[in-house]
Design an enzyme around this catalytic site. Structure first.
Site, PDB file in Angstrom:
ATOM      1  N   TYR A 178      39.873  37.196  29.391  1.00  0.00           N
ATOM      2  CA  TYR A 178      39.361  37.366  30.841  1.00  0.00           C
ATOM      3  C   TYR A 178      38.431  36.654  30.880  1.00  0.00           C
ATOM      4  CZ  TYR A 178      38.095  39.227  35.074  1.00  0.00           C
ATOM      5  OH  TYR A 178      37.515  39.296  36.343  1.00  0.00           O
ATOM      6  N   ARG A 226      26.143  45.202  32.815  1.00  0.00           N
ATOM      7  CA  ARG A 226      25.299  45.595  33.854  1.00  0.00           C
ATOM      8  C   ARG A 226      25.877  46.340  35.033  1.00  0.00           C
ATOM      9  NH1 ARG A 226      23.004  40.810  37.036  1.00  0.00           N
ATOM     10  NH2 ARG A 226      25.266  41.030  37.788  1.00  0.00           N
ATOM     11  N   ARG A 236      37.213  49.573  39.624  1.00  0.00           N
ATOM     12  CA  ARG A 236      37.907  48.490  38.580  1.00  0.00           C
ATOM     13  C   ARG A 236      36.865  48.536  37.262  1.00  0.00           C
ATOM     14  NH1 ARG A 236      36.057  43.212  41.965  1.00  0.00           N
ATOM     15  NH2 ARG A 236      34.236  43.618  42.121  1.00  0.00           N
ATOM     16  N   PHE A 296      18.919  23.556  34.123  1.00  0.00           N
ATOM     17  CA  PHE A 296      20.259  24.090  34.966  1.00  0.00           C
ATOM     18  C   PHE A 296      21.016  24.973  34.082  1.00  0.00           C
ATOM     19  CE2 PHE A 296      24.778  23.413  35.632  1.00  0.00           C
ATOM     20  CZ  PHE A 296      24.951  24.393  36.928  1.00  0.00           C
TER      21      PHE A 296
END
Ligand code: D9A
Length: 441
Positions: A178, A226, A236, A296
Site C-alpha cells: 500500500y 501519527r 479508515r 528537497f
C-alpha cells in the site's frame, strides 16, 4: 499554548526561526525565471495545496523546479479524485486508471469533485498544468506519465478491493505494498528525475529499488502512525492488522482508557517497523550531489524522524494528531543542509527514542538492537573513532559519504556566516535596547 509562547520557551528554535526568516538566502528563487500566466497559476496552486512544502519546491534548481512542481500537482490531483467519497466508483475507477492518458491531451479538466474538496481547483484548472507539462523535456514528461499510470492503477485496485475497504491493511506485506503505491512510486519518479538531471549518482536508480523506495515508505509510515486518531474518525485505518492484532481485538479499542498501554505498545511496534528504512534513507541522501535537490530530499526525512520520536511511546497519538513545533521545523531546515547535519539529527532522535524505551515494552530488545544497528551504520559512514594507525574500511557507504562531504564543505561557510550575522544583529538590537533604557532612566 500559543505559537509565540512556544517559541519563547525554546530559545534555540527562536534563533533558528529568526535566522531562517531574516538571514538565510535561498539557493534559487522564482524571480529569476520568465513566467507565463499559466506557470504563475501553477505556482499559486502549489502554494494553495501545500504551504510549507511549496517553499521547498520553489527553492529547487531551475532544471528540475517546474518538473517537480508539476509532478506534485498531478499527484495532488490523483489524490483529490481518490479521496472524494462523493464521486461514484463507476466514474472514479476509470478516471484513476486513465489519468495518465489525460496528460497527453491539450485541454482537459474535471469539475466532478464535491465543492468542499479543498484541492478541487487543481483539477478544475488542470489545463494550466497540461500546458506547462508539455513544455518539459520529453524524458521528464515520460517519468511523470509512467508514475501517474502506475499510481492511478494502484489506487483504482484498492478502491475495488473489498477486503481492504472492510478491514483495512492486513499483513505487513500489504502495508508495504500500500505504501509503495502512494509513496514509494513518488520516490521512484523523483529519483529518476534527479538522476536524469545528473544531480545524483547513477546508482541511485540502477543499484537497488529498495533505497529510493524507503524514501517514500519512511515518510508514509510515519504519517500513518501519527494519523491514527484522525483516520479512525474518518472511518479508515492503515495500521496493519498483523501488528495491531497482537495488542487488541479491534483497532478502535486503543482509544479506550483500559487499552492505552496496549495501544502504546502497538505504536512502538509500528515505530520499530519504520526504523527499518533509516539506513536506506541515509544511503540515498549520501548519493545526492546537487545542493537544492539534497535539501528537497532531506527536509521531509528529518521532519519524519522528529515526528517518529514524538509519536514513540506517546499515548496522545491514540486520541489526537501530534505535531512537531514550528520552531523545531525551522531548526531542522537549517541543520539538514549538510549530510553531517542530517546524520546528527537522526542520531539525536534515535537516542531520544532509546532513552524513552520502557523496559517492559514487548519489543524492548528488538528496538534496542535496531537502533544499535543504525548507530553502527552511522559509525561506518564516518569512521572517526578509529585507533591510531588503523585505516578506515573503504565500504560503499564510506566512499559515498566522502564524496558528499565535498558538497557539505561548501555549505559550512554559509552557516558560519549566518551565525556571525545573527550575533551581530542581536548585539546591535540589545545595545540599542540598553541605550534606550539607560537614556530613559
Ligand atoms: C513528496 Cl513530489 C511527497 N510527499 C511528502 C513530501 O515529500 C515527498 C509528495 C509529492 C512529492 C514529494 C518527497 C520529497 C523529497 C524526496 C522524495 C519524496 O523522494 C525521493 O517522496 C518520497 O510527504 C507525500 C508522500 C510521502 C506520500 C510521498 C513532504 C510533504 N510534507 C508535508 C508535511 C506534512 O506534515 O504532511 O509534503 C507538507 O509540507 O505539507
Amino acid at each position: 499554548m500559543g505559537k509565540v509562547t512556544q517559541l519563547l520557551l525554546h530559545p534555540v528554535e527562536l534563533k533558528a526561526a529568526l535566522k531562517l526568516k531574516f538571514i538565510r538566502k535561498p539557493l534559487y528563487s522564482l524571480e529569476d525565471t520568465k513566467e507565463t500566466p499559466e506557470l504563475k497559476r501553477c505556482y499559486q496552486l502549489l502554494t494553495k495545496t501545500s504551504r510549507s512544502f511549496a517553499a521547498v519546491i520553489m527553492e529547487l534548481h531551475p532544471e528540475l523546479r517546474n518538473a517537480i512542481m508539476l509532478f506534485y500537482l498531478i499527484l495532488r490531483a490523483l489524490d483529490t479524485v481518490e479521496d472524494d467519497m462523493t464521486i461514484d466508483s463507476q466514474v472514479k475507477v476509470p478516471l484513476l486508471r486513465e489519468f495518465d492518458s489525460k496528460l497527453d491531451l491539450e485541454d482537459w479538466s474535471f469539475d466532478g469533485n464535491a465543492p468542499t474538496e479543498k484541492d478541487r481547483c487543481v483539477l478544475v484548472e488542470f489545463p494550466c498544468i497540461l500546458k506547462e507539462l508539455h513544455k518539459l523535456k520529453p524524458e521528464y514528461q515520460k517519468v511523470i506519465k509512467e508514475i501517474t499510470h502506475k499510481m492511478g492503477n494502484g489506487m483504482a485496485s484498492y478502491i475495488l478491493d473489498e477486503n481492504f475497504n472492510l478491514n483495512g491493511v492486513s499483513t505487513i506485506k500489504d502495508y508495504n505494498l500500500y505504501c509503495h503505491y502512494v509513496a514509494g512510486l513518488v520516490g521512484d519518479g523523483l529519483t529518476q528525475l534527479i538522476v536524469l538531471a545528473n544531480f545524483g549518482s547513477q546508482d541511485l536508480y540502477t543499484e537497488s529499488a529498495q533505497t529510493f523506495e524507503s524514501m517514500g515508505l519512511f515518510l508514509q509510515k510515519t504519517n500513518i502512525i501519527r494519523d491514527y486518531a484522525e483516520d479512525l474518525e474518518d472511518g479508515r485505518s492503515f495500521w496493519p492488522q498483523e501488528i495491531w492484532s497482537l495488542y487488541a481485538n479491534k483497532l478502535v479499542d486503543f482509544s479506550k482508557p483500559e487499552h492505552t498501554q496496549a495501544g502504546v505498545h502497538c505504536i512502538n511496534h509500528l515505530v520499530l517497523n519504520a526504523l527499518g528504512h533509516i539506513e536506506d534513507v541515509l544511503l540515498f541522501l549520501s548519493s545526492v550531489h546537487e545542493q537544492s535537490s539534497f535539501q528537497f530530499c532531506a527536509i521531509p526525512q528529518v521532519m519524519a524522524i522528529a515526528t517518529l520520536a514524538m509519536v514513540f511511546n506517546n499515548p496522545v497519538v491514540l486520541h489526537e494528531n501530534v505535531k512537531i513545533r514550528k520552531g523545531t521545523t525551522c531548526y531542522l531546515i537549517l541543520k539538514s543542509r549538510t549530510l553531517r547535519g542530517c546524520v546528527e539529527i537522526f542520531q539525536y532522535y534515535l537516542r531520544d527514542i532509546k532513552k524513552r524505551l520502557p523496559v517492559d515494552d514487548p519489543n524492548y530488545l528488538k528496538i534496542n538492537i535496531k537502533i544499535g544497528k543504525i548507530e553502527q551504520y552511522i559509525e561506518e559512514m564516518y569512521q572517526e573513532q578509529l585507533p591510531a594507525g588503523v585505516a578506515p574500511k573503504e565500504t560503499t557507504i564510506y566512499k559515498k559519504v566522502q564524496q558528499r562531504s565535498t558538497y557539505d564543505a561548501k555549505v559550512a561557510p554559509k552557516q558560519t556566516d549566518e551565525e556571525y550575522q545573527f550575533n551581530m544583529a542581536l548585539t546591535m538590537v540589545l545595545t540599542l535596547a540598553a541605550a534606550i533604557v539607560f537614556y530613559v532612566k
